[in-house]
Design a protein around this motif. Structure first.
Motif, mmCIF file in Angstrom:
data_model
loop_
_atom_site.group_PDB
_atom_site.id
_atom_site.type_symbol
_atom_site.label_atom_id
_atom_site.label_comp_id
_atom_site.label_asym_id
_atom_site.label_seq_id
_atom_site.Cartn_x
_atom_site.Cartn_y
_atom_site.Cartn_z
ATOM 1 N N ASN A 1 0.818 -1.218 0.000
ATOM 2 C CA ASN A 1 0.000 0.000 0.000
ATOM 3 C C ASN A 1 0.853 1.271 0.000
ATOM 4 O O ASN A 1 0.490 2.268 0.609
ATOM 5 N N SER A 2 1.956 1.248 -0.704
ATOM 6 C CA SER A 2 2.870 2.389 -0.709
ATOM 7 C C SER A 2 2.206 3.675 -1.170
ATOM 8 O O SER A 2 2.460 4.741 -0.610
ATOM 9 N N SER A 3 1.345 3.610 -2.180
ATOM 10 C CA SER A 3 0.715 4.839 -2.673
ATOM 11 C C SER A 3 -0.193 5.455 -1.610
ATOM 12 O O SER A 3 -0.242 6.676 -1.461
ATOM 13 N N ALA A 4 -0.904 4.624 -0.854
ATOM 14 C CA ALA A 4 -1.758 5.140 0.218
ATOM 15 C C ALA A 4 -0.904 5.771 1.323
ATOM 16 O O ALA A 4 -1.273 6.816 1.876
ATOM 17 N N LEU A 5 0.219 5.170 1.640
ATOM 18 C CA LEU A 5 1.117 5.730 2.652
ATOM 19 C C LEU A 5 1.689 7.060 2.171
ATOM 20 O O LEU A 5 1.787 8.018 2.942
ATOM 21 N N PHE A 6 2.071 7.127 0.887
ATOM 22 C CA PHE A 6 2.631 8.354 0.340
ATOM 23 C C PHE A 6 1.618 9.503 0.388
ATOM 24 O O PHE A 6 1.974 10.626 0.751
ATOM 25 N N VAL A 7 0.374 9.234 0.045
ATOM 26 C CA VAL A 7 -0.662 10.275 0.083
ATOM 27 C C VAL A 7 -0.785 10.843 1.489
ATOM 28 O O VAL A 7 -0.847 12.067 1.681
ATOM 29 N N ARG A 8 -0.803 9.994 2.477
ATOM 30 C CA ARG A 8 -0.941 10.451 3.870
ATOM 31 C C ARG A 8 0.325 11.154 4.367
ATOM 32 O O ARG A 8 0.254 12.167 5.049
ATOM 33 N N ALA A 9 1.482 10.612 4.009
ATOM 34 C CA ALA A 9 2.738 11.264 4.387
ATOM 35 C C ALA A 9 2.832 12.645 3.747
ATOM 36 O O ALA A 9 3.246 13.611 4.390
ATOM 37 N N SER A 10 2.426 12.754 2.489
ATOM 38 C CA SER A 10 2.452 14.042 1.785
ATOM 39 C C SER A 10 1.552 15.059 2.470
ATOM 40 O O SER A 10 1.920 16.230 2.613
ATOM 41 N N ALA A 11 0.362 14.622 2.865
ATOM 42 C CA ALA A 11 -0.581 15.528 3.535
ATOM 43 C C ALA A 11 0.014 16.049 4.842
ATOM 44 O O ALA A 11 -0.089 17.241 5.154
ATOM 45 N N LYS A 12 0.654 15.166 5.603
ATOM 46 C CA LYS A 12 1.250 15.581 6.879
ATOM 47 C C LYS A 12 2.419 16.534 6.663
ATOM 48 O O LYS A 12 2.525 17.561 7.342
ATOM 49 N N ILE A 13 3.285 16.222 5.719
ATOM 50 C CA ILE A 13 4.429 17.097 5.443
ATOM 51 C C ILE A 13 3.958 18.456 4.932
ATOM 52 O O ILE A 13 4.532 19.493 5.268
ATOM 53 N N TYR A 14 2.901 18.462 4.130
ATOM 54 C CA TYR A 14 2.347 19.724 3.631
ATOM 55 C C TYR A 14 1.836 20.587 4.791
ATOM 56 O O TYR A 14 2.016 21.799 4.797
ATOM 57 N N GLN A 15 1.213 19.944 5.780
ATOM 58 C CA GLN A 15 0.761 20.686 6.974
ATOM 59 C C GLN A 15 1.959 21.336 7.673
ATOM 60 O O GLN A 15 1.872 22.488 8.108
ATOM 61 N N HIS A 16 3.039 20.602 7.794
ATOM 62 C CA HIS A 16 4.244 21.179 8.410
ATOM 63 C C HIS A 16 4.773 22.341 7.568
ATOM 64 O O HIS A 16 5.194 23.360 8.105
ATOM 65 N N TRP A 17 4.762 22.182 6.239
ATOM 66 C CA TRP A 17 5.238 23.244 5.342
ATOM 67 C C TRP A 17 4.423 24.519 5.526
ATOM 68 O O TRP A 17 4.972 25.617 5.518
ATOM 69 N N GLN A 18 3.111 24.386 5.715
ATOM 70 C CA GLN A 18 2.254 25.561 5.896
ATOM 71 C C GLN A 18 2.687 26.398 7.097
ATOM 72 O O GLN A 18 2.502 27.607 7.114
ATOM 73 N N HIS A 19 3.283 25.753 8.094
ATOM 74 C CA HIS A 19 3.772 26.444 9.297
ATOM 75 C C HIS A 19 5.287 26.654 9.255
ATOM 76 O O HIS A 19 5.875 27.113 10.240
ATOM 77 N N ARG A 20 5.893 26.273 8.137
ATOM 78 C CA ARG A 20 7.359 26.373 7.961
ATOM 79 C C ARG A 20 8.094 25.672 9.100
ATOM 80 O O ARG A 20 9.074 26.152 9.652
ATOM 81 N N ASN A 21 7.575 24.490 9.433
ATOM 82 C CA ASN A 21 8.105 23.673 10.514
ATOM 83 C C ASN A 21 8.492 22.320 9.925
ATOM 84 O O ASN A 21 7.652 21.645 9.338
ATOM 85 N N PHE A 22 9.746 21.911 10.076
ATOM 86 C CA PHE A 22 10.224 20.662 9.500
ATOM 87 C C PHE A 22 10.858 19.810 10.592
ATOM 88 O O PHE A 22 12.081 19.794 10.756
ATOM 89 N N PRO A 23 10.026 19.082 11.356
ATOM 90 C CA PRO A 23 10.527 18.335 12.511
ATOM 91 C C PRO A 23 11.384 17.138 12.099
ATOM 92 O O PRO A 23 11.307 16.648 10.973
#
Length: 79
Positions: free
Chosen positions: A50-72
């Protein structure tokens, strides 16, 4: 279906951040976030069915961090 996606920072510079992502720390793919545009692209799929499903969710989370300019160093998506 429940999902848990771990995100671990691999590298960061002025233009991009690279993260490992996957359902466990033993089976990870890699993604890259463009720090200027917020675009996320898959560098290497996670070695799972299910790599594509994991990538979609990982992308959404990283995008949320990008919106706050936070890269933990570590983050996750859970649903």
């Amino acid at each position: 279906m429940a999902f848990y996606v771990v995100l671990l920072k691999d590298s960061e510079d002025d233009k991009k951040v690279v993260y490992y992502f996957g359902s466990s720390e033993e089976k990870l793919g890699r993604l890259e976030l463009n720090k200027l545009s917020g675009e996320v692209k898959e560098i290497e799929p996670a070695p799972t069915n299910n790599s594509s499903a994991l990538f979609v969710r990982a992308s959404a989370k990283i995008y949320q961090h990008w919106q706050h300019r936070n890269f933990p160093e570590k983050s996750c998506w859970a649903s």
